[in-house]
Design a protein around this motif. Structure first.
Motif, mmCIF file in Angstrom:
data_model
loop_
_atom_site.group_PDB
_atom_site.id
_atom_site.type_symbol
_atom_site.label_atom_id
_atom_site.label_comp_id
_atom_site.label_asym_id
_atom_site.label_seq_id
_atom_site.Cartn_x
_atom_site.Cartn_y
_atom_site.Cartn_z
ATOM 1 N N ARG A 175 1.985 9.291 -6.119
ATOM 2 C CA ARG A 175 2.485 10.644 -5.894
ATOM 3 C C ARG A 175 3.460 11.062 -6.979
ATOM 4 O O ARG A 175 3.622 12.250 -7.275
ATOM 5 C CB ARG A 175 3.155 10.738 -4.521
ATOM 6 C CG ARG A 175 2.175 10.856 -3.365
ATOM 7 C CD ARG A 175 2.866 11.292 -2.104
ATOM 8 N NE ARG A 175 3.733 10.265 -1.572
ATOM 9 C CZ ARG A 175 3.358 9.385 -0.654
ATOM 10 N NH1 ARG A 175 2.135 9.428 -0.171
ATOM 11 N NH2 ARG A 175 4.186 8.474 -0.201
ATOM 12 N N GLN B 80 1.059 4.079 -2.995
ATOM 13 C CA GLN B 80 0.845 5.503 -2.743
ATOM 14 C C GLN B 80 2.029 6.332 -3.220
ATOM 15 O O GLN B 80 1.866 7.428 -3.763
ATOM 16 C CB GLN B 80 0.591 5.720 -1.251
ATOM 17 C CG GLN B 80 -0.741 5.163 -0.782
ATOM 18 C CD GLN B 80 -0.816 4.988 0.717
ATOM 19 O OE1 GLN B 80 0.120 5.320 1.443
ATOM 20 N NE2 GLN B 80 -1.925 4.444 1.194
ATOM 21 N N ASN B 81 3.242 5.800 -3.022
ATOM 22 C CA ASN B 81 4.434 6.514 -3.499
ATOM 23 C C ASN B 81 4.407 6.672 -5.017
ATOM 24 O O ASN B 81 4.718 7.740 -5.556
ATOM 25 C CB ASN B 81 5.702 5.767 -3.074
ATOM 26 C CG ASN B 81 5.958 5.865 -1.591
ATOM 27 O OD1 ASN B 81 5.452 6.776 -0.935
ATOM 28 N ND2 ASN B 81 6.714 4.932 -1.051
ATOM 29 N N ALA C 178 0.831 -1.207 0.000
ATOM 30 C CA ALA C 178 0.000 0.000 0.000
ATOM 31 C C ALA C 178 0.864 1.255 0.000
ATOM 32 O O ALA C 178 0.595 2.222 -0.717
ATOM 33 C CB ALA C 178 -0.933 -0.012 1.204
ATOM 34 N N LYS C 179 1.921 1.249 0.803
ATOM 35 C CA LYS C 179 2.824 2.402 0.837
ATOM 36 C C LYS C 179 3.500 2.600 -0.515
ATOM 37 O O LYS C 179 3.626 3.728 -1.006
ATOM 38 C CB LYS C 179 3.884 2.207 1.924
ATOM 39 C CG LYS C 179 3.353 2.280 3.340
ATOM 40 C CD LYS C 179 4.469 2.041 4.342
ATOM 41 C CE LYS C 179 3.947 2.073 5.771
ATOM 42 N NZ LYS C 179 5.017 1.773 6.750
ATOM 43 N N GLU D 86 -5.902 -0.148 -1.393
ATOM 44 C CA GLU D 86 -5.697 0.789 -0.283
ATOM 45 C C GLU D 86 -5.342 2.181 -0.788
ATOM 46 O O GLU D 86 -5.650 3.184 -0.132
ATOM 47 C CB GLU D 86 -4.586 0.273 0.641
ATOM 48 C CG GLU D 86 -4.972 -0.906 1.494
ATOM 49 C CD GLU D 86 -6.063 -0.557 2.487
ATOM 50 O OE1 GLU D 86 -5.883 0.411 3.245
ATOM 51 O OE2 GLU D 86 -7.105 -1.234 2.482
ATOM 52 N N ALA D 87 -4.690 2.243 -1.947
ATOM 53 C CA ALA D 87 -4.332 3.540 -2.520
ATOM 54 C C ALA D 87 -5.530 4.226 -3.166
ATOM 55 O O ALA D 87 -5.429 5.380 -3.605
ATOM 56 C CB ALA D 87 -3.209 3.372 -3.537
#
Length: 691
Positions: free
Chosen positions: A659, A655-656, A651-652, A688-689
């Motif tokens: 971005r 998201q990265n 998920a992280k 999740e994103a």
């Protein structure tokens, strides 16, 4: 500023910045190419020439000429800006350029050397910017790397990749005398590139190949040294008394004992001074601990201090010890509370209808919570079983405070099974208590006088108590509470089981959550938020909380690595109500855990602080030649020993990427799978994103 970049080009910029963070210098083309290929299956040669002009150093954009393996590839100021990660370095860069312009303007060469130019050295830059060595040496290296790739007016540059560099300043710097931001700087800077000249790969000699190997090895050494400059735990205490309790608790009695042998005072003249030490434990790797405090207690003073030190020291974990008010329904004076969840109790909306809470709760990780729940304090210096006179005095003191002792949460600590009724009878015989028809104990006049006299004589407070360690919700507020109705008030607001209230726990957890750090808040109960505050327990509560906190950190920081299913490892058996020497370790009966394995664990934790990894990606990062160079076995065991949620990592990572650039759902899932995430992990990450 240069034109925007695509997703893959953005990845190149981010990787270059990460490699600078790790190694303290820009990578060579070969190092960058190997990293992109192994980690992301990307071809550096194809990607670099497609990056818009002005973002890269060392690349002739649009050229078909092959790039030599030894060519330095770096980011310009615009390239660093495009990563979104270099704001601090760029602010310092502009300050240095302005200083260089002023120095060039005011420099008067000696009469016999009219061609001499002004020099700017790193030590002067550190003083100008308020940096200190060695704490900020990594930052000075990154600053020198950006100064080097930019043609702002220097004529020679020495010491690149170190924290002791020297720049000779030329007249071209004059145009930047008043520059205030990167956009203005970019408009003023020369729009020409002077990269290292590419050399055909075929012309590389065996000597050049050997030199390349030396460069890679030097990068590994630099990464290892860089990792030592991180702090494992940043410990914060809110008051001078709590700070002293933490310092004394962590200090080793002599060099052969566990704890910190020598504290070093750091940044004593700065806004956030701190102590730094190495905490040693027999049979385990040591961990570094920084200890700091604000000038005043409370979130408003604590938050800025912690935020500054987190940015400077980049700790793996945040911890806090000190005192709190405990709920009289569940805690006794001297008990220690591990807060989870923690939240700000006064967050919400005030209206004519009353207060409507809007709480953001922060909880410990499952492993950290379990360790706290299983912890037994009987082996700590502040723990002591009460004698019969001490138990009697405790009972009389509770009655003096207006508390009934039969259902008191600490009764069993003072009166184990079979001792309660005989104790009451002894006190009644001494005419210190009487009994109501219901059986309820009440103080007699002699009993009240006896308690008052003992309390008056006791100026030092308790040294040892049979205190308990509780894990429960902790509410933080901006005021010291001295209102016994606070517990009913919090309950009416929906917080049914509150163990304690304090002023800083939620701030610690909030900053840790924002920085993706582990955290721990441990507070000793010094009062019950009522008018009968008794400072006799304050020193004990501060001392006991510090002892519990460091005992837990010994178990939680650098947990030893053991191969799953190793037949030489005995299981740890938990027996309720028995002391646990170390609930997160195992007892090897044969071979010890290799040092390389333990070091690989530390490296893995460092990487997880700065980026998201799949299991495969993290193992490759630890074991690859472009990474840390650990053996494949050590890297695998290190990664598998950690409690890593790969769904969360996916998920992280998703998201990265979002971005950085736009992705379709299918494209982002494929990108995550390229990183080594399983299909289900990648799908979870994209879900999740919000894509």
């Amino acid at each position: 500023m240069p034109e925007p970049v695509g997703a893959h080009q953005r990845i190149v910029l981010d990787v270059l910045w990460v490699l600078l963070l790790r190694g303290g210098r820009w990578p060579t083309f070969q190092e960058l190419d190997l990293h992109l290929y192994r980690a992301l299956d990307l071809d550096a040669a194809q990607l670099l020439v497609k990056v818009p002009p002005g973002l890269l150093y060392g690349v002739n954009t649009g050229s078909a000429m092959p790039i030599a393996g030894t060519t330095t590839i770096g980011l310009t100021a615009a390239g660093a800006y495009a990563t979104g990660r270099a704001q601090r370095e760029l602010d310092l860069f502009l300050a240095v350029v302005r200083q260089a312009a002023a120095m060039e303007r005011d420099f008067d060469p000696p009469a016999d050397r009219p061609d001499l130019q002004a020099d700017l050295v790193s030590a002067d830059v550190a003083m100008l910017l308020g940096l200190s060595l060695p704490e900020d040496s990594a930052l000075l290296k990154r600053l020198s790397a950006i100064l080097y790739t930019e043609r702002w007016g220097w004529t020679s540059f020495g010491g690149l990749g170190t924290d002791t560099w020297k720049i000779r300043i030329g007249r071209e710097v004059r145009r930047f005398q008043q520059v205030r931001d990167i956009a203005t700087y970019w408009e003023l800077r020369p729009k020409h590139w002077l990269p290292d000249k590419p050399v055909p790969v075929a012309m590389r000699s065996p000597a050049a190949t050997r030199r390349q190997g030396a460069v890679v090895q030097a990068a590994r050494d630099s990464i290892a040294k860089q990792s030592l400059r991180h702090v494992d735990v940043l410990v914060v205490a809110a008051t001078p008394e709590e700070f002293d309790a933490a310092r004394k608790t962590a200090s080793a009695a002599d060099p052969s004992c566990r704890g910190v042998v020598r504290w070093e005072q750091r940044d004593s003249d700065g806004p956030s001074p701190y102590l730094l030490g190495e905490y040693r434990i027999d049979g385990k790797p040591p961990f570094t601990v920084a200890l700091a405090r604000p000038t005043q207690m409370g979130a408003r003073s604590t938050g800025p201090v912690v935020a500054r030190l987190v940015e400077r020291l980049r700790p793996a974990s945040l911890a806090m010890c000190g005192v709190c008010a405990g709920n009289p329904a569940s805690t006794a004076l001297g008990d220690v509370v591990i807060g989870t969840p923690v939240f700000e109790w006064d967050e919400g909306k005030h209206s004519a209808a009353g207060f409507e809470g809007a709480y953001q709760q922060f909880s410990l990780s499952p492993r950290w919570r379990r360790t706290g729940e299983d912890f037994n304090p009987v082996n700590l210096p502040s723990y002591g079983k009460p004698s019969e006179p001490e138990a009697f005095l405790w009972l009389l003191e509770q009655l003096y405070r207006g508390q009934q002792t039969r259902d008191h949460p600490a009764r069993a600590q003072y009166f184990p099974n079979g001792t309660w009724l005989p104790g009451l009878e002894r006190l009644e015989e001494q005419d210190l208590i009487g009994r109501e028809p219901t059986g309820e104990a009440v103080l007699t006049r002699d009993g009240s006088a006896y308690v008052q006299r003992r309390l008056y004589d006791d100026v030092d407070g308790p040294q040892r108590l049979p205190f308990r360690v509780l894990v429960g919700p902790m509410a933080s507020g901006s005021a010291v509470m001295a209102d016994p109705d606070v517990w009913n008030w919090l309950k009416a607001m929906g917080m049914r089981k509150i163990a304690a209230v304090d002023m800083e726990a939620a701030t610690i957890a909030t900053i840790a959550d924002q920085q993706e750090l582990s955290w721990l808040v441990v507070k000793g109960v010094t009062d019950h938020a009522d008018a009968q505050k008794d400072d006799r327990y304050k020193q004990f509560a501060a001392r006991a909380s510090a002892q519990v906190m460091f005992a837990l950190l010994e178990r939680l920081v650098h947990a030893p690595v053991v191969a799953a299913g190793d037949p030489t490892v005995e299981p740890v058996i938990y027996v309720p109500n028995e002391p646990i020497v170390d609930p997160t370790t195992v007892r090897p009966t044969g071979k010890p855990v290799p040092a390389e394995q333990q070091n690989a664990v530390r490296s893995a934790k460092r990487y997880l602080q700065t980026a998201a990894f799949s299991r495969k990606g993290l193992i490759e990062q630890l074991s690859s030649d472009a990474g840390d160079g650990y053996s494949s076995e050590a890297a695998t065991l290190a990664v598998d020993s950690l409690d890593i949620d790969y769904d969360e990592q996916a998920a992280k990572s998703a998201q990265n990427y979002l971005r950085m650039s736009g992705f379709s759902r299918k494209g982002l899932i494929e990108q995550l799978e390229y990183e080594g995430f399983t299909h289900s992990q990648a799908v979870h990450g994209v879900d999740e994103a919000g894509l």
